[in-house]
Design an enzyme around this catalytic site. Structure first.
Site, short mmCIF file in Angstrom:
data_model
loop_
_atom_site.label_atom_id
_atom_site.label_comp_id
_atom_site.label_asym_id
_atom_site.label_seq_id
_atom_site.Cartn_x
_atom_site.Cartn_y
_atom_site.Cartn_z
N THR A 318 0.83 -1.21 0.00
CA THR A 318 0.00 0.00 0.00
C THR A 318 0.87 1.25 0.00
O THR A 318 0.59 2.22 -0.73
CB THR A 318 -0.92 0.01 1.23
OG1 THR A 318 -1.77 -1.15 1.21
CG2 THR A 318 -1.79 1.26 1.26
N TRP A 321 2.46 1.55 -3.40
CA TRP A 321 1.45 1.96 -4.39
C TRP A 321 1.30 3.48 -4.43
O TRP A 321 1.12 4.06 -5.49
CB TRP A 321 0.09 1.34 -4.06
CG TRP A 321 -1.01 1.70 -5.01
CD1 TRP A 321 -1.36 1.04 -6.16
CD2 TRP A 321 -1.91 2.81 -4.90
NE1 TRP A 321 -2.43 1.68 -6.77
CE2 TRP A 321 -2.78 2.76 -6.01
CE3 TRP A 321 -2.06 3.84 -3.98
CZ2 TRP A 321 -3.79 3.70 -6.22
CZ3 TRP A 321 -3.06 4.79 -4.18
CH2 TRP A 321 -3.91 4.70 -5.29
N HIS A 322 1.43 4.11 -3.26
CA HIS A 322 1.19 5.55 -3.20
C HIS A 322 2.32 6.37 -3.82
O HIS A 322 2.07 7.52 -4.22
CB HIS A 322 0.98 5.99 -1.75
CG HIS A 322 -0.43 5.80 -1.28
ND1 HIS A 322 -0.90 4.61 -0.77
CD2 HIS A 322 -1.49 6.65 -1.26
CE1 HIS A 322 -2.17 4.73 -0.44
NE2 HIS A 322 -2.55 5.95 -0.73
N GLY A 323 3.52 5.83 -3.90
CA GLY A 323 4.55 6.62 -4.53
C GLY A 323 5.94 6.01 -4.45
O GLY A 323 6.20 5.14 -3.62
N PHE A 473 -0.42 9.80 -7.99
CA PHE A 473 -0.47 8.37 -7.78
C PHE A 473 -1.03 7.65 -8.98
O PHE A 473 -1.00 6.44 -9.03
CB PHE A 473 -1.31 8.05 -6.54
CG PHE A 473 -0.87 8.83 -5.33
CD1 PHE A 473 0.46 8.91 -4.99
CD2 PHE A 473 -1.80 9.50 -4.56
CE1 PHE A 473 0.87 9.65 -3.90
CE2 PHE A 473 -1.39 10.22 -3.45
CZ PHE A 473 -0.07 10.29 -3.13
#
Length: 473
Positions: A318, A321-323, A473
């Site tokens: 997670t 995934w955000h950056g 994102f």
């Protein structure tokens, strides 16, 4: 192109709605597919090819998987799925994480790798995950493969939720792609939801964002405690109203075109635990990871040790995934640790404590997480957290702190109340009180929506600050 822009509000959306309700039913998906590609290409003229490639690959993969399953060849279907996953995640990894990997390799002595200079395609994390849910659902047998590439392309590229979610799983709108109804009531609900989201984004998120931009530009080493807290509270409200407002607009637009998307936010700032917070925040992302990562890993079915392992894997992913930055990795692991602790013993302890204190506990940890999330580098985030707790030896407040407090206290209070259920409850009470006078109720709702629309337009005409945090994102 963003929803909260005059170009979208006065040109793109009216033109698309007019065309959509003029063309015959059999051409509506084709129209949405074309205008969605145009919408994306407006800001990403080259990277629209990346989206088209994902559409073609996953469409073909879905048909191939379905054919293998129907012919009794599950191993072949699994091979196609794995190939599809590698291709999609490989493209996402290349565009989003290649430069991050190179930057970290260059930290090794004598290693010098030139940066690729690749720009991140807007919303690639959203539409890649969305498209992947289709092939996984076909493999699982939850849905049948979509025979029409136009309908599938519409699902992936649909502009209301294309670049910032919610992440719509294919199985939730499978039937809506081919058979959906339109009504004045649904359209009116969509307009109401869209304007509400627009108000949250333009009037609340953007205003809070101005405060955060000012505070985050200060030197954290000399930043008073009060200044740091005013800044991080502003960011806390900015990111909520920014993202939830955009989700509201997406859901409202979906209703206008006959689609029903699932909710993405449910007042997360009223939570009494981190576990509850993540049931209320970015629901579509949490659902995606739960269904496609956590449960396949075993979920909570194989004992506590493996369950904790699965939690850490999900939250590491997670964060990634955000950056492409270490602060996002730490941010994900931060929540992984908190959720694991709550799973082990904290939730039972929190149930014995008055909700006032559990709410403070939750919001304090969430606010600290936003300090990690808000900056591009981990040292900046840690330094800002230090300023929040007076670690740099700066005073508790100064003249600038008091000025920021006096000029922004009312705004922060409005945001605090607006992030709860109280405004919605108040609106419902008013509606019930005048339920026997429908004309007055309708007039009142229309007047409020018109006033909110006018305020938003006035702000957009005059202001130059109109970012959207989740575009990265």
């Amino acid at each position: 192109m963003v929803f909260s822009s005059l170009l979208f509000l006065f040109y793109f959306l009216p033109a698309v709605l007019l065309l959509y309700f003029i063309v015959p039913k059999k051409l509506k998906n084709a129209l949405l597919f074309v205008v969605s590609l145009f919408f994306y290409a407006w800001g990403e003229p080259v990277y629209v090819l990346v989206m088209l490639a994902i559409i073609v690959i996953d469409y073909a993969s879905g048909l191939w998987i379905q054919r293998m399953k129907d012919s009794g060849r599950p191993k072949a279907a699994r091979f196609v799925l794995i190939l599809c996953l590698i291709t999609n995640l490989g493209m996402l990894g290349f565009f989003k994480y290649a430069n991050f990997l190179i930057d970290n390799l260059n930290m090794i002595p004598s290693v010098t790798i030139p940066s690729l200079g690749i720009a991140l395609p807007i919303g690639i994390s959203f539409f890649t995950f969305q498209s992947l849910s289709y092939t996984i659902d076909v493999y699982r047998g939850d849905v049948k493969a979509q025979r029409s590439i136009i309908s599938f392309g519409t699902y992936v590229a649909l502009f209301p939720q294309l670049i910032a979610g919610p992440i719509v799983q294919y199985k939730t709108i499978d039937k809506q792609l081919d058979e959906r109804t339109h009504s004045y009531e649904q359209f009116g609900d969509g307009v109401r939801r869209f304007i509400t989201g627009l108000g949250k984004k333009v009037l609340l998120a953007n205003t809070a964002g101005v405060i955060w931009t000012k505070v985050s530009s200060y030197d954290t080493a000399a930043m008073p405690v009060l200044t740091a807290w005013i800044g991080i509270l502003a960011f806390t409200f900015q990111i909520y109203f920014d993202f939830s407002g955009y989700s509201d607009m997406a859901i409202g637009l979906g209703k206008m075109f006959g689609f029903e998307f699932l909710e993405n936010f449910n007042y997360p700032y009223i939570s009494n635990s981190i576990t509850e917070f993540w049931r209320r925040w970015h629901i579509s992302l949490s659902t995606w990871f739960r269904e496609y990562v956590y449960i396949p890993l075993g979920g909570n079915r194989r004992g506590l040790t493996l369950q904790l392992r699965n939690i850490f894997i999900v939250w590491l992913l997670t964060g990634i995934w955000h950056g492409a930055s270490w602060n996002f990795v730490i941010w994900g692991l931060y929540f992984g640790v908190l959720l694991a602790l709550e799973k082990l013993f904290l939730l039972k302890l929190l149930q014995r404590i008055p909700s006032f204190f559990t709410h403070i506990y939750t919001m304090l940890l969430v606010i600290i997480s936003w300090a990690i999330f808000a900056f591009d580098s981990l040292p900046q985030g840690i330094s800002f957290i230090g300023a929040m707790f007076g670690a740099h030896g700066a005073p508790v407040f100064d003249h600038t702190s008091l000025y920021l407090l006096l000029t922004n206290a009312a705004m922060l209070l409005i945001c605090a109340v607006g992030s709860t259920e109280y405004p919605k409850r108040a609106a419902r009470r008013i509606e019930r009180a005048i339920a026997d006078r429908p004309a007055l109720a309708t007039t009142g709702v229309c007047a409020v929506l018109l006033c909110m629309s006018a305020l938003c337009v006035a702000y957009l005409v005059d202001a130059s600050y109109n970012p959207f945090l989740y575009f990265r994102f």
